[in-house]
Scaffold this motif. Structure first.
Motif, mmCIF file in Angstrom:
data_model
loop_
_atom_site.group_PDB
_atom_site.id
_atom_site.type_symbol
_atom_site.label_atom_id
_atom_site.label_comp_id
_atom_site.label_asym_id
_atom_site.label_seq_id
_atom_site.Cartn_x
_atom_site.Cartn_y
_atom_site.Cartn_z
ATOM 1 N N VAL A 43 0.861 -1.184 0.000
ATOM 2 C CA VAL A 43 0.000 0.000 0.000
ATOM 3 C C VAL A 43 0.896 1.231 0.000
ATOM 4 O O VAL A 43 1.777 1.364 0.855
ATOM 5 N N HIS A 44 0.672 2.118 -0.963
ATOM 6 C CA HIS A 44 1.510 3.304 -1.115
ATOM 7 C C HIS A 44 0.695 4.567 -0.869
ATOM 8 O O HIS A 44 -0.450 4.683 -1.312
ATOM 9 N N THR A 45 1.290 5.526 -0.149
ATOM 10 C CA THR A 45 0.772 6.881 -0.057
ATOM 11 C C THR A 45 1.907 7.814 -0.477
ATOM 12 O O THR A 45 3.013 7.363 -0.786
ATOM 13 N N ASP A 46 1.648 9.115 -0.476
ATOM 14 C CA ASP A 46 2.714 10.033 -0.872
ATOM 15 C C ASP A 46 3.772 10.179 0.215
ATOM 16 O O ASP A 46 4.847 10.711 -0.032
ATOM 17 N N ARG A 47 3.495 9.681 1.424
ATOM 18 C CA ARG A 47 4.422 9.826 2.535
ATOM 19 C C ARG A 47 5.173 8.553 2.871
ATOM 20 O O ARG A 47 6.245 8.599 3.485
ATOM 21 N N SER A 48 4.612 7.411 2.509
ATOM 22 C CA SER A 48 5.243 6.163 2.905
ATOM 23 C C SER A 48 4.642 5.008 2.117
ATOM 24 O O SER A 48 3.763 5.205 1.274
ATOM 25 N N ARG A 49 5.141 3.811 2.399
ATOM 26 C CA ARG A 49 4.553 2.604 1.835
ATOM 27 C C ARG A 49 4.665 1.490 2.852
ATOM 28 O O ARG A 49 5.564 1.455 3.677
ATOM 29 N N TRP A 50 3.709 0.621 2.787
ATOM 30 C CA TRP A 50 3.610 -0.491 3.719
ATOM 31 C C TRP A 50 3.478 -1.775 2.914
ATOM 32 O O TRP A 50 3.017 -1.769 1.777
ATOM 33 N N ILE A 51 3.865 -2.881 3.534
ATOM 34 C CA ILE A 51 3.606 -4.175 2.921
ATOM 35 C C ILE A 51 2.907 -5.029 3.968
ATOM 36 O O ILE A 51 3.276 -5.016 5.151
ATOM 37 N N THR A 52 1.865 -5.723 3.567
ATOM 38 C CA THR A 52 0.991 -6.404 4.526
ATOM 39 C C THR A 52 0.898 -7.889 4.224
ATOM 40 O O THR A 52 0.091 -8.317 3.402
ATOM 41 N N PRO A 53 1.742 -8.694 4.887
ATOM 42 C CA PRO A 53 1.609 -10.146 4.771
ATOM 43 C C PRO A 53 0.419 -10.632 5.578
ATOM 44 O O PRO A 53 -0.342 -9.838 6.146
ATOM 45 N N ALA A 54 0.284 -11.955 5.692
ATOM 46 C CA ALA A 54 -0.923 -12.527 6.309
ATOM 47 C C ALA A 54 -1.064 -12.212 7.787
ATOM 48 O O ALA A 54 -2.144 -12.364 8.339
#
Length: 264
Positions: A43-54
Motif C-alpha cells: 500500500v503506497h501513499t505520498d508519505r510512505s509505503r507499507w507491505i501487509t503479509p498474512a
C-alpha cells in the motif's frame, strides 16, 4: 483491475487480485481496514509505503490517498466504516498485528454480503471492533524521502538492498556528508538510517519470499550478514520467522518451513 479518484464510501467486500495487479490512487470519506488473507499487498501513499503479509492488516484513515499493488495472487478483505464508528484514534495509516481471531473475523465479516445488516452481522462487527482495539501496531513501513539528496541515497538502496555501504560512503556518491544525511533521515523519514534500511530490507524480503525464494537466498539478496541475523530481525519485527511465513501458505508452494540455511 484499477480504481481511481474519490470513492465516498469505503467498500466492505472481498477482491481477488492477480499477481502484480494494482489498484490506482483513490481515497474514501470513511476509514478502511485492508487485509490480505493470501498473497502480499503493498500500500503506497505520498508519505510512505507499507507491505501487509498474512499477519498484518492496514488501517487506512478517511481521506488518505492510497494505491495498492499485489505480489502473488492476492485475496483482499476490505472493511469500511464511518469515521464516527472508529474504534481507534488513528490519523495516519497504521499496520496492525492480526491475531487468529481477528483474521477469522475479517474473513467472515467481509464474506457476509447483505447479511452484514442483520443482528448477527452487527454483533460480529462489534466483536471485530473490539479486536481491533487490542491489535498492536507491527509495521513494515518504508517512509518516502523528499529531499533530493536523500532520494538519491534511497534510490541506490532500492536498486540493491544488499548494498552495505555506510551512510558516509553513500553520501560521497550523492554529494552529501554523512552528518547531513543522518539529519535528513530523522527529519524527512522520521527514523534513523539503520532503521530505514532495515525496513527497506524487510519490505523486499517479504516480496522475495512471496516469489518462493529460500530464506537463505532472501537473506543474501537483502543484505543481511547471515541467515540467522535475517531470521532474528524478521522475528523481532513481525512476530514470526520467515519459515512460518512460508509455511502459512502465502507463497502458494505448500512447502515446509525453511528457516534452516540452505543453498538455492
Amino acid at each position: 483491475m484499477s480504481i481511481s479518484g474519490h470513492m465516498p464510501a469505503a467498500p466492505t467486500n472481498i477482491r481477488d487480485l492477480a499477481a502484480t495487479a494494482s489498484i490506482a490512487e483513490h481515497w474514501h470519506d470513511e476509514h478502511q481496514i485492508v487485509y490480505a488473507s493470501s498473497g502480499v499487498l503493498a500500500v503506497h501513499t505520498d508519505r510512505s509505503r507499507w507491505i501487509t503479509p498474512a499477519h498484518r492488516a492496514l488501517w487506512i484513515p478517511a481521506g488518505t490517498v492510497h494505491s495498492h499493488r499485489a505480489y502473488g495472487v492476492t485475496r483482499l478483505h476490505l472493511f469500511g466504516f464511518p469515521q464516527e464508528l472508529s474504534p481507534l484514534p488513528v490519523a495516519e495509516p497504521t499496520a496492525l498485528a492480526v491475531t487468529p481471531l481477528l483474521r477469522e473475523l475479517l474473513i467472515a465479516y467481509t464474506e457476509l454480503g447483505e447479511d452484514r445488516t442483520t443482528p448477527a452481522g452487527q454483533r460480529m462487527r462489534a466483536v471485530l471492533f473490539d479486536q481491533l482495539t487490542l491489535a498492536p501496531e507491527r509495521p513494515v513501513q518504508v517512509p518516502a524521502a523528499h529531499d533530493p539528496r536523500l532520494v538519491a541515497v534511497c534510490q541506490l538502496l532500492e536498486e540493491d538492498p544488499s548494498d552495505s555501504r555506510s551512510l558516509e560512503a553513500l553520501g560521497r556518491t550523492v554529494g552529501a556528508s554523512g552528518r547531513t544525511l543522518t539529519r535528513l533521515f530523522r527529519a524527512d523519514a522520521g527514523m534513523t538510517f539503520p532503521q530505514w534500511r532495515t525496513q527497506l530490507r524487510l519490505y523486499h524480503a517479504l516480496r522475495l519470499l512471496m516469489e518462493g525464494r529460500s530464506v537463505t537466498s532472501v537473506a543474501q539478496l537483502c543484505g543481511f550478514a547471515t541467515t540467522s541475523a535475517f531470521i532474528d530481525v524478521f522475528r523481532r519485527s513481525l512476530g514470526h520467522t520467515p519459515g512460518s511465513y512460508l509455511h502459512s501458505g502465502q507463497t502458494g508452494s505448500g512447502g515446509a518451513p525453511r528457516d534452516s540455511p540452505r543453498a538455492d
